[in-house]
Design a protein around this motif. Structure first.
Motif, PDB file in Angstrom:
ATOM      1  N   LEU A  92     -35.643  36.034  75.384  1.00  0.00           N
ATOM      2  CA  LEU A  92     -36.986  35.664  74.929  1.00  0.00           C
ATOM      3  C   LEU A  92     -37.324  36.364  73.624  1.00  0.00           C
ATOM      4  CD1 LEU A  92     -39.767  34.345  75.359  1.00  0.00           C
ATOM      5  CD2 LEU A  92     -40.376  36.312  76.789  1.00  0.00           C
ATOM      6  N   ALA A  93     -37.003  37.643  73.528  1.00  0.00           N
ATOM      7  CA  ALA A  93     -37.294  38.396  72.308  1.00  0.00           C
ATOM      8  C   ALA A  93     -36.485  37.866  71.135  1.00  0.00           C
ATOM      9  CB  ALA A  93     -37.004  39.878  72.533  1.00  0.00           C
ATOM     10  N   MET A  94     -35.231  37.487  71.376  1.00  0.00           N
ATOM     11  CA  MET A  94     -34.405  36.903  70.313  1.00  0.00           C
ATOM     12  C   MET A  94     -34.992  35.572  69.849  1.00  0.00           C
ATOM     13  SD  MET A  94     -30.452  37.641  71.394  1.00  0.00           S
ATOM     14  CE  MET A  94     -29.690  39.240  71.058  1.00  0.00           C
ATOM     15  N   GLN A  95     -35.434  34.780  70.805  1.00  0.00           N
ATOM     16  CA  GLN A  95     -36.069  33.503  70.468  1.00  0.00           C
ATOM     17  C   GLN A  95     -37.297  33.737  69.591  1.00  0.00           C
ATOM     18  OE1 GLN A  95     -38.444  31.346  73.546  1.00  0.00           O
ATOM     19  NE2 GLN A  95     -36.894  29.739  73.290  1.00  0.00           N
ATOM     20  N   ARG A  96     -38.087  34.724  69.932  1.00  0.00           N
ATOM     21  CA  ARG A  96     -39.276  35.036  69.142  1.00  0.00           C
ATOM     22  C   ARG A  96     -38.901  35.485  67.726  1.00  0.00           C
ATOM     23  NH1 ARG A  96     -42.192  38.433  74.053  1.00  0.00           N
ATOM     24  NH2 ARG A  96     -43.246  36.648  75.017  1.00  0.00           N
ATOM     25  N   ALA A  97     -37.804  36.228  67.612  1.00  0.00           N
ATOM     26  CA  ALA A  97     -37.388  36.702  66.300  1.00  0.00           C
ATOM     27  C   ALA A  97     -37.000  35.540  65.392  1.00  0.00           C
ATOM     28  CB  ALA A  97     -36.217  37.674  66.435  1.00  0.00           C
ATOM     29  N   VAL A  98     -36.228  34.598  65.917  1.00  0.00           N
ATOM     30  CA  VAL A  98     -35.806  33.448  65.112  1.00  0.00           C
ATOM     31  C   VAL A  98     -36.991  32.560  64.777  1.00  0.00           C
ATOM     32  CG1 VAL A  98     -34.355  31.386  65.060  1.00  0.00           C
ATOM     33  CG2 VAL A  98     -33.458  33.517  66.029  1.00  0.00           C
ATOM     34  N   GLU A  99     -37.844  32.316  65.761  1.00  0.00           N
ATOM     35  CA  GLU A  99     -39.009  31.455  65.527  1.00  0.00           C
ATOM     36  C   GLU A  99     -39.993  32.096  64.558  1.00  0.00           C
ATOM     37  OE1 GLU A  99     -40.597  30.715  69.375  1.00  0.00           O
ATOM     38  OE2 GLU A  99     -39.152  29.124  69.848  1.00  0.00           O
ATOM     39  N   GLY A 100     -39.956  33.407  64.430  1.00  0.00           N
ATOM     40  CA  GLY A 100     -40.876  34.090  63.530  1.00  0.00           C
ATOM     41  C   GLY A 100     -40.462  34.068  62.071  1.00  0.00           C
TER      42      GLY A 100
END
Length: 218
Positions: A92-100
């Motif tokens: 989830l945190a990795m997903q947030r990093a890419v989406e950010g």
């Protein structure tokens, strides 16, 4: 956190490197970062953050933010780790990093052997932080950010040595956990924390001890 760099329209391959720090510690968030480097502004000395000195990481941390086309630091909190488990919280945190990222990458290279669900193509790279410069840059941003946070927690929760071991289950940390009990930043789903919490609760129910400032509150 985010920073954009030079005109990215000149870049043919927009590849984001993604890495995490903090899967193993008993406390604190898991922190991730995504970085798209600018090939016209090379950064010398990028490597797995664990192989660099603290001083070198700090210098590269600033240089990466100045020279990268874009970067984003994300996280999954302790509550999310306990609810989802550490693997899913990391994804989830990795997903947030890419989406950010302010620039949509054409490809995301993920350190490790699996990828989070992303809206862009992705591929895992085992030991990517020592093979792919963008992943190395992401590992540096994530580690420096999390290490700084752990140093701040040392002041809030003294006695655990958090600033030194960064939350990892060292003998010093385990001894303090047993003696002082868990804090609100400890991961209750992790066995040593759960055991310490249950032991403290048992002792307190027996009337032998008063609640500690560090004791986890429900």
């Amino acid at each position: 956190m985010m920073q954009t760099g030079l005109d990215f329209t000149l870049v043919e391959d927009l590849v984001a490197g993604v890495d995490e720090v903090g899967r193993g510690p008993l406390c604190g968030a898991v922190v991730t970062a995504a970085v798209i480097l600018d090939p016209t502004r090379p950064i010398l000395g990028l490597n797995d953050s664990k192989k660099l000195t603290e001083a070198r990481r700090e210098k590269l941390y600033v240089e990466i933010q100045e020279k990268a086309l874009c970067w984003f630091i994300a996280r999954a909190e302790v509550e999310e780790i306990d609810q989802l488990n550490i693997l899913h919280a990391t994804m989830l945190a990795m997903q947030r990093a890419v989406e950010g990222l302010s620039i949509t990458p054409r490809l995301a290279l993920i350190d490790g052997n699996r990828c989070p669900q992303l809206s862009v193509p992705s591929a895992p790279v085992v030991k990517g932080d020592s093979k792919v410069p963008a992943i190395a840059a992401a590992s540096i941003l994530a580690k420096v950010s999390r290490d700084r946070e752990m140093a701040a927690f040392e002041l809030i929760y003294p006695g655990y040595g958090i600033g030194g071991h960064k939350g990892y289950p060292t003998p010093v940390h385990l001894e303090a956990l047993a003696r002082l009990g868990p804090t609100p930043i400890h991961r209750r789903s992790f066995a040593p924390v759960r055991a310490a919490h249950e032991a403290r609760a048992t002792i307190m129910m027996g009337g032998s001890i008063s609640p500690s400032v560090g004791l986890l509150q429900d």
